[in-house]
Design a protein around this motif. Structure first.
Motif, PDB file in Angstrom:
ATOM      1  N   PRO A 382      19.361 -70.914   5.789  1.00  0.00           N
ATOM      2  CA  PRO A 382      20.187 -71.544   6.362  1.00  0.00           C
ATOM      3  C   PRO A 382      21.387 -70.632   7.081  1.00  0.00           C
ATOM      4  CG  PRO A 382      20.657 -72.344   4.270  1.00  0.00           C
ATOM      5  CD  PRO A 382      19.402 -71.550   4.273  1.00  0.00           C
ATOM      6  N   ARG A 383      21.519 -69.576   6.122  1.00  0.00           N
ATOM      7  CA  ARG A 383      22.458 -68.491   6.604  1.00  0.00           C
ATOM      8  C   ARG A 383      21.898 -67.793   8.112  1.00  0.00           C
ATOM      9  NH1 ARG A 383      26.599 -65.158   4.988  1.00  0.00           N
ATOM     10  NH2 ARG A 383      27.363 -66.995   4.272  1.00  0.00           N
ATOM     11  N   LEU A 384      20.458 -67.575   7.893  1.00  0.00           N
ATOM     12  CA  LEU A 384      19.621 -66.772   9.062  1.00  0.00           C
ATOM     13  C   LEU A 384      19.734 -68.017  10.287  1.00  0.00           C
ATOM     14  CD1 LEU A 384      16.834 -65.101   7.302  1.00  0.00           C
ATOM     15  CD2 LEU A 384      19.014 -64.075   7.705  1.00  0.00           C
ATOM     16  N   GLU A 385      19.627 -69.051  10.043  1.00  0.00           N
ATOM     17  CA  GLU A 385      19.461 -69.933  11.057  1.00  0.00           C
ATOM     18  C   GLU A 385      20.870 -70.231  11.874  1.00  0.00           C
ATOM     19  OE1 GLU A 385      18.022 -72.433  14.117  1.00  0.00           O
ATOM     20  OE2 GLU A 385      16.694 -71.525  12.396  1.00  0.00           O
ATOM     21  N   GLN A 386      21.946 -70.327  11.146  1.00  0.00           N
ATOM     22  CA  GLN A 386      23.285 -70.373  11.409  1.00  0.00           C
ATOM     23  C   GLN A 386      23.459 -69.019  12.456  1.00  0.00           C
ATOM     24  OE1 GLN A 386      26.552 -69.360   8.849  1.00  0.00           O
ATOM     25  NE2 GLN A 386      27.557 -71.317   9.646  1.00  0.00           N
ATOM     26  N   LEU A 387      22.960 -67.774  11.985  1.00  0.00           N
ATOM     27  CA  LEU A 387      23.171 -66.420  12.794  1.00  0.00           C
ATOM     28  C   LEU A 387      22.598 -66.739  14.025  1.00  0.00           C
ATOM     29  CD1 LEU A 387      23.046 -63.740  10.224  1.00  0.00           C
ATOM     30  CD2 LEU A 387      24.979 -64.612  11.381  1.00  0.00           C
ATOM     31  N   ARG A 388      21.221 -67.254  14.238  1.00  0.00           N
ATOM     32  CA  ARG A 388      20.369 -67.400  15.302  1.00  0.00           C
ATOM     33  C   ARG A 388      21.111 -68.398  16.245  1.00  0.00           C
ATOM     34  NH1 ARG A 388      16.137 -68.642  11.416  1.00  0.00           N
ATOM     35  NH2 ARG A 388      15.076 -66.706  10.861  1.00  0.00           N
ATOM     36  N   GLU A 389      21.862 -69.312  15.726  1.00  0.00           N
ATOM     37  CA  GLU A 389      22.427 -70.226  16.704  1.00  0.00           C
ATOM     38  C   GLU A 389      23.691 -69.636  17.195  1.00  0.00           C
ATOM     39  OE1 GLU A 389      24.929 -74.465  16.516  1.00  0.00           O
ATOM     40  OE2 GLU A 389      24.031 -73.563  14.782  1.00  0.00           O
ATOM     41  N   GLN A 390      24.360 -68.821  16.454  1.00  0.00           N
ATOM     42  CA  GLN A 390      25.569 -68.077  16.847  1.00  0.00           C
ATOM     43  C   GLN A 390      25.197 -67.087  17.955  1.00  0.00           C
ATOM     44  OE1 GLN A 390      27.958 -69.194  12.811  1.00  0.00           O
ATOM     45  NE2 GLN A 390      27.485 -67.111  13.286  1.00  0.00           N
ATOM     46  N   ARG A 391      24.399 -66.230  17.709  1.00  0.00           N
ATOM     47  CA  ARG A 391      23.802 -65.331  18.490  1.00  0.00           C
ATOM     48  C   ARG A 391      23.397 -65.940  19.966  1.00  0.00           C
ATOM     49  NH1 ARG A 391      17.889 -62.363  17.397  1.00  0.00           N
ATOM     50  NH2 ARG A 391      17.563 -64.480  17.784  1.00  0.00           N
ATOM     51  N   ALA A 392      22.717 -66.970  19.902  1.00  0.00           N
ATOM     52  CA  ALA A 392      22.341 -67.737  21.033  1.00  0.00           C
ATOM     53  C   ALA A 392      23.778 -68.063  21.911  1.00  0.00           C
ATOM     54  CB  ALA A 392      21.544 -68.747  20.915  1.00  0.00           C
ATOM     55  N   ALA A 393      24.751 -68.565  21.214  1.00  0.00           N
ATOM     56  CA  ALA A 393      25.847 -68.971  21.939  1.00  0.00           C
ATOM     57  C   ALA A 393      26.647 -67.613  22.471  1.00  0.00           C
ATOM     58  CB  ALA A 393      26.787 -69.639  20.864  1.00  0.00           C
ATOM     59  N   LEU A 394      26.532 -66.715  21.722  1.00  0.00           N
ATOM     60  CA  LEU A 394      27.394 -65.569  22.288  1.00  0.00           C
ATOM     61  C   LEU A 394      26.761 -64.889  23.454  1.00  0.00           C
ATOM     62  CD1 LEU A 394      29.462 -63.182  22.156  1.00  0.00           C
ATOM     63  CD2 LEU A 394      28.240 -62.309  20.295  1.00  0.00           C
ATOM     64  N   ALA A 395      25.364 -64.639  23.190  1.00  0.00           N
ATOM     65  CA  ALA A 395      24.530 -64.251  24.520  1.00  0.00           C
ATOM     66  C   ALA A 395      24.835 -64.996  25.726  1.00  0.00           C
ATOM     67  CB  ALA A 395      23.195 -64.040  23.999  1.00  0.00           C
ATOM     68  N   ALA A 396      24.563 -66.483  25.562  1.00  0.00           N
ATOM     69  CA  ALA A 396      24.777 -67.353  26.898  1.00  0.00           C
ATOM     70  C   ALA A 396      26.132 -67.133  27.376  1.00  0.00           C
ATOM     71  CB  ALA A 396      24.693 -68.606  26.485  1.00  0.00           C
ATOM     72  N   ALA A 397      27.419 -67.219  26.481  1.00  0.00           N
ATOM     73  CA  ALA A 397      28.626 -67.150  27.041  1.00  0.00           C
ATOM     74  C   ALA A 397      28.748 -65.744  27.740  1.00  0.00           C
ATOM     75  CB  ALA A 397      29.697 -67.090  25.998  1.00  0.00           C
ATOM     76  N   LEU A 398      28.400 -64.562  26.946  1.00  0.00           N
ATOM     77  CA  LEU A 398      28.438 -63.447  27.926  1.00  0.00           C
ATOM     78  C   LEU A 398      27.716 -63.353  29.182  1.00  0.00           C
ATOM     79  CD1 LEU A 398      28.034 -60.980  24.871  1.00  0.00           C
ATOM     80  CD2 LEU A 398      30.275 -61.423  26.128  1.00  0.00           C
ATOM     81  N   ALA A 399      26.526 -63.746  29.113  1.00  0.00           N
ATOM     82  CA  ALA A 399      25.964 -63.954  30.401  1.00  0.00           C
ATOM     83  C   ALA A 399      26.631 -64.781  31.570  1.00  0.00           C
ATOM     84  CB  ALA A 399      24.388 -64.520  30.282  1.00  0.00           C
ATOM     85  N   GLY A 400      27.098 -65.896  31.003  1.00  0.00           N
ATOM     86  CA  GLY A 400      27.965 -66.662  32.014  1.00  0.00           C
ATOM     87  C   GLY A 400      29.118 -66.161  32.634  1.00  0.00           C
ATOM     88  N   HIS A 401      29.903 -65.456  31.837  1.00  0.00           N
ATOM     89  CA  HIS A 401      30.998 -65.035  32.376  1.00  0.00           C
ATOM     90  C   HIS A 401      31.079 -63.246  32.626  1.00  0.00           C
ATOM     91  CE1 HIS A 401      34.050 -67.787  31.104  1.00  0.00           C
ATOM     92  NE2 HIS A 401      33.106 -68.345  29.917  1.00  0.00           N
ATOM     93  N   PHE A 402      29.823 -62.631  32.277  1.00  0.00           N
ATOM     94  CA  PHE A 402      30.134 -61.229  32.477  1.00  0.00           C
ATOM     95  C   PHE A 402      28.476 -60.815  32.684  1.00  0.00           C
ATOM     96  CE2 PHE A 402      33.343 -61.428  29.203  1.00  0.00           C
ATOM     97  CZ  PHE A 402      34.461 -61.214  29.807  1.00  0.00           C
ATOM     98  N   PRO A 403      28.212 -61.339  34.085  1.00  0.00           N
ATOM     99  CA  PRO A 403      26.775 -61.073  34.435  1.00  0.00           C
ATOM    100  C   PRO A 403      26.072 -59.510  34.541  1.00  0.00           C
ATOM    101  CG  PRO A 403      27.960 -62.090  36.258  1.00  0.00           C
ATOM    102  CD  PRO A 403      29.003 -62.148  34.849  1.00  0.00           C
ATOM    103  N   GLN A 404      27.517 -58.867  34.914  1.00  0.00           N
ATOM    104  CA  GLN A 404      27.261 -57.400  35.007  1.00  0.00           C
ATOM    105  C   GLN A 404      26.953 -56.677  33.678  1.00  0.00           C
ATOM    106  OE1 GLN A 404      29.846 -59.168  35.170  1.00  0.00           O
ATOM    107  NE2 GLN A 404      31.916 -57.834  34.708  1.00  0.00           N
ATOM    108  N   TRP A 405      27.384 -57.273  32.471  1.00  0.00           N
ATOM    109  CA  TRP A 405      27.260 -56.588  31.186  1.00  0.00           C
ATOM    110  C   TRP A 405      25.714 -56.610  30.793  1.00  0.00           C
ATOM    111  CZ3 TRP A 405      31.989 -58.303  27.927  1.00  0.00           C
ATOM    112  CH2 TRP A 405      33.024 -57.545  28.666  1.00  0.00           C
TER     113      TRP A 405
END
Length: 495
Positions: A382-405
């Protein structure tokens, strides 16, 4: 003929002079012609280096004339620099013996502030350390309470570690493919403690240590304080250039090499098996001890968890590998439980060295660690599954706000190593504090000053909504105005 001892013994009387050379200091400082007044600019830079730990405390600064020559500036400027350092508490003078570094009253070294929250309301993206669910800890405490009562009738000193925990860690290595006996295990107060012990036994001041660039900041701090010379090898988004690693081992012949091959901190790279075998062979040829940091090895999100690095050793080479690990990233850093696996004779010498500092770890913490390791098959998924979810949320947020990064999505670990496309990381981290976000610029992970200013390490160890809010605040901070230049912005340590 008497058997030669396989481990170097350090003559404690053989201490190098604690003087910082003029060329060494000049290499750490900005060009004095880059800002005015130059003396204030240089004093601020030296103060920051002292707080960062890049210049140790209580070392002698170069003579004024020598530093002026190295920096191609006037002696009057360097005199003013040293005067300002003394006035602000970052230096003091001894009659007839020069000027020495110091720490002002009330100032805290960067290594400590890195571990502390500066404000309760801030979103902390500076530390890649997940928490432990409260109920899990409560259950473990209830489980070990009767065992603790039994241990209370003993002295409680275990310099090698609790025997049951050593056996459990050894069995864990064996299960992962590396046959291990309890005598090969030393329980430590975290992986950082293990690294410090190994360097203290195997290295003298001035010895070379090969280290990745970028690398774990606290490990780099430990090397600076041990006064060893680091020889860096690059780790890029695509991983290691093994030919450079091999040539560095061959040409520099370092006493020790510190590597994080499993979801490397901060890049997230995973070293392939065939490269591990090549590194091991090269280290064996050069006689270099390998310290392999496996702290993140269990945090495999998209690939199978890698076997221990030492499984690739060739006959006769297994004794050159020290493997260190910890429960800080998989469970909770507050336990302060780590370990090292090494030849039994080296473990004995390390335990002897350890007694001089802490005599052994907390029995309660070790019992808790034993209980939690026994439940790893239940707690880790469950710790690994939680990290996958959080990683996806961070990547999506960065892509939305900082497409140049840009960034490489790691197959494991706890963070993204983000390329901002321009050297603004320190300025953005500074400004983000005003928006309630605390994070680390890439320069903190560099073996040499002035690099990775275009990088941020952003952990995904907090809940998805928190990560999305943090990215929103980062975007607001970046949009607030033009980035201050490194010469004019206030130092990151100023409140």
């Amino acid at each position: 003929m008497a058997e030669s001892h396989p481990f170097p013994r350090v003559d404690r009387a053989d201490r190098t002079d604690r003087t910082l050379g003029s060329r060494r200091l000049a290499a750490l400082l900005p060009d004095p012609a880059g800002a005015r007044p130059a003396y204030r600019h240089l004093a601020q830079a030296i103060s920051t280096l002292i707080l960062d730990g890049r210049i140790a405390l209580h070392v002698r600064l170069p003579a004024e004339r020598e530093l002026a020559t190295a920096l191609n500036t006037s002696r009057t400027t360097i005199t003013a620099v040293y005067d300002l350092l003394r006035e602000s508490g970052y230096a003091y003078s001894r009659q007839g013996s020069g000027t020495w570094t110091d720490l002002p009253e009330g100032r805290t070294p960067r290594g400590i502030t890195r571990l502390l929250k500066t404000q309760d309301t801030a979103i902390d993206l500076a530390r890649a350390a997940p928490g432990l669910p409260g109920q899990t800890l409560i259950d473990a405490l209830a489980q070990v309470t009767p065992q603790l009562a039994e241990h209370a009738h003993t002295p409680g000193y275990h310099p090698y570690g609790l025997p049951e925990l050593r056996a459990a860690i050894a069995e864990r290595f064996t299960r992962r493919g590396l046959a291990t006996l309890p005598e090969q295990i030393l329980v430590t107060s975290g992986a950082q403690h293990a690294l410090t012990l190994v360097m203290g036994l195997l290295c003298r001041p001035g010895d070379r240590i090969m280290v990745e660039n970028p690398s774990y900041p606290n490990a780099l701090d430990a090397m600076r304080r041990a006064r060893v010379r680091t020889v860096s090898v690059p780790v890029t988004d695509t991983g290691w250039d093994v030919e450079i690693v091999e040539s560095t081992l061959r040409q520099s012949v370092p006493q020790l090499a510190y590597l994080i091959p499993d979801f490397q901190n901060p890049t997230g790279c995973l070293m392939p098996d065939h490269e591990r075998a090549r590194v091991l062979r090269a280290a064996q040829r050069s006689g270099t001890w390998l310290v392999i940091d496996e702290t993140l090895a269990d945090l495999a999100l998209d690939v199978p968890a890698p076997p221990p690095f030492a499984t690739h050793t060739t006959p006769g080479g297994a004794g050159q590998v020290v493997t260190i690990g910890s429960m800080s990233k998989t469970h909770w850093a507050g336990l302060r439980i780590g370990w090292l696996r090494a030849p039994a004779r080296l473990v004995t010498e390390l335990a002897g060295q350890r007694v001089a500092t802490d005599m052994g770890g907390s029995v309660l913490d070790q019992l808790l660690a034993l209980a939690l390791l026994a439940r790893a098959g239940e707690l880790l998924p469950p710790r690994l599954e939680q990290l996958r979810e959080q990683r996806a949320a961070l990547a999506a947020a960065l892509a939305g706000h900082f497409p140049q990064w840009t960034w490489h999505l790691p197959s494991g670990g706890l963070s993204l190593w983000v390329d901002l496309g321009e050297p603004i990381a320190s300025a953005l981290a500074e400004r983000a504090q005003d928006y309630g976000v605390r994070m680390e610029g890439g320069t903190q992970f560099a073996t040499d000053p002035g690099i990775f200013e275009q990088r941020l390490r952003i952990p995904y160890t907090t809940p998805p909504d928190t990560l999305r809010e943090a990215v929103r605040r980062m975007a607001a901070a970046l949009a607030a105005g033009p980035s201050p230049s490194p010469a004019t912005r206030r130092p990151h340590w100023v409140a």
